[in-house]
Design a protein around this motif. Sequence first.
Motif, PDB file in Angstrom:
ATOM      1  N   LEU A 112       0.912  -1.931   0.210  1.00  0.00           N
ATOM      2  CA  LEU A 112       0.226   0.364   0.008  1.00  0.00           C
ATOM      3  C   LEU A 112       1.009   1.272  -0.098  1.00  0.00           C
ATOM      4  O   LEU A 112       0.488   2.080  -0.856  1.00  0.00           O
ATOM      5  N   ALA A 113       2.343   1.447   0.828  1.00  0.00           N
ATOM      6  CA  ALA A 113       2.737   2.475   0.685  1.00  0.00           C
ATOM      7  C   ALA A 113       3.329   2.485  -0.908  1.00  0.00           C
ATOM      8  O   ALA A 113       3.614   4.193  -1.265  1.00  0.00           O
TER       9      ALA A 113
ATOM     10  N   ALA B 143       8.495   1.801   3.523  1.00  0.00           N
ATOM     11  CA  ALA B 143       8.162   1.489   1.727  1.00  0.00           C
ATOM     12  C   ALA B 143       9.689   0.765   1.318  1.00  0.00           C
ATOM     13  O   ALA B 143      10.691   1.547   2.231  1.00  0.00           O
ATOM     14  N   ARG B 144       9.562   0.129   0.578  1.00  0.00           N
ATOM     15  CA  ARG B 144      10.701  -0.336  -0.399  1.00  0.00           C
ATOM     16  C   ARG B 144      10.685   0.125  -1.998  1.00  0.00           C
ATOM     17  O   ARG B 144       9.521  -0.412  -2.294  1.00  0.00           O
TER      18      ARG B 144
ATOM     19  N   VAL C 227      12.052   3.242   2.764  1.00  0.00           N
ATOM     20  CA  VAL C 227      11.313   5.101   3.362  1.00  0.00           C
ATOM     21  C   VAL C 227      11.117   4.415   4.485  1.00  0.00           C
ATOM     22  O   VAL C 227      10.697   3.308   4.333  1.00  0.00           O
ATOM     23  N   GLU C 228      11.554   4.283   6.305  1.00  0.00           N
ATOM     24  CA  GLU C 228      10.343   4.134   6.911  1.00  0.00           C
ATOM     25  C   GLU C 228       9.743   4.922   7.601  1.00  0.00           C
ATOM     26  O   GLU C 228       9.893   5.783   8.040  1.00  0.00           O
TER      27      GLU C 228
ATOM     28  N   TRP D 126       7.637  10.063   7.413  1.00  0.00           N
ATOM     29  CA  TRP D 126       8.752   9.138   6.617  1.00  0.00           C
ATOM     30  C   TRP D 126      10.245   9.338   6.964  1.00  0.00           C
ATOM     31  O   TRP D 126      10.848  10.557   5.990  1.00  0.00           O
ATOM     32  N   ARG D 127      11.140   8.682   7.174  1.00  0.00           N
ATOM     33  CA  ARG D 127      12.281   9.068   6.975  1.00  0.00           C
ATOM     34  C   ARG D 127      13.733   7.394   6.247  1.00  0.00           C
ATOM     35  O   ARG D 127      12.842   6.661   5.564  1.00  0.00           O
ATOM     36  N   VAL D 128      13.628   8.236   5.351  1.00  0.00           N
ATOM     37  CA  VAL D 128      14.901   7.721   3.885  1.00  0.00           C
ATOM     38  C   VAL D 128      15.657   6.966   5.492  1.00  0.00           C
ATOM     39  O   VAL D 128      17.349   7.450   5.739  1.00  0.00           O
TER      40      VAL D 128
END
Length: 200
Positions: free
Chosen positions: A11-12, A82-83, A89-90, A96-98
Amino acid sequence: MKPSRRLLLLLAVTTGCATPKGPSVAAEAYARALEEDRLSDAYALTTGLPEGEQGFRDRYKDATARRERAASVRAVVGELEARAPNLIVERRQDAWRVVETRPSDEAKAVLTRFLNAVDARDWEKAWSLLSAPQRSRYTPDRFRDDFQREPLARERVRRARLALRGNVKVTNSDAAFPLGADRAVRLVLEEGEYRVAAIE
């Protein structure tokens, strides 16, 4: 990866959100639709199933199954990830952070997990880290049997561990750990994650 995390991950990635609002809202909407027995709405928030919406309805026809799934989704909303190739990205502290990792580090981590699973005779785990073509060719039991029958299997695992110490050649689709003589341990990217395609 747990099914609930995989759903949230997809989804992300597919919604392309830049803030935690997007996937968090989608996950909550999915959980709420399950709880309220609105299975068409819930299914519309997924990436689908091979067996289609009817398979989804069969899976969640029981109220207990729907409640448990909703609870499992909500339990990991704060750990969204998210990948994409070369990017993770977490969600951290409502932003959100890379994740600043190199693709070679990710490939090494996956190969290490695979080799550790083989050494521990955890065939289910090792099989789960194989590439899709390899997983379709094997079951965990068949992978175990073939490995145990192959005289060179242990030597290939030993060489793969040695290859971890060397350089990794990374492209947008794979990572190779050279073994010499035009041979390499090769990992491929599938849905943003490395999987073991060959260890020789």
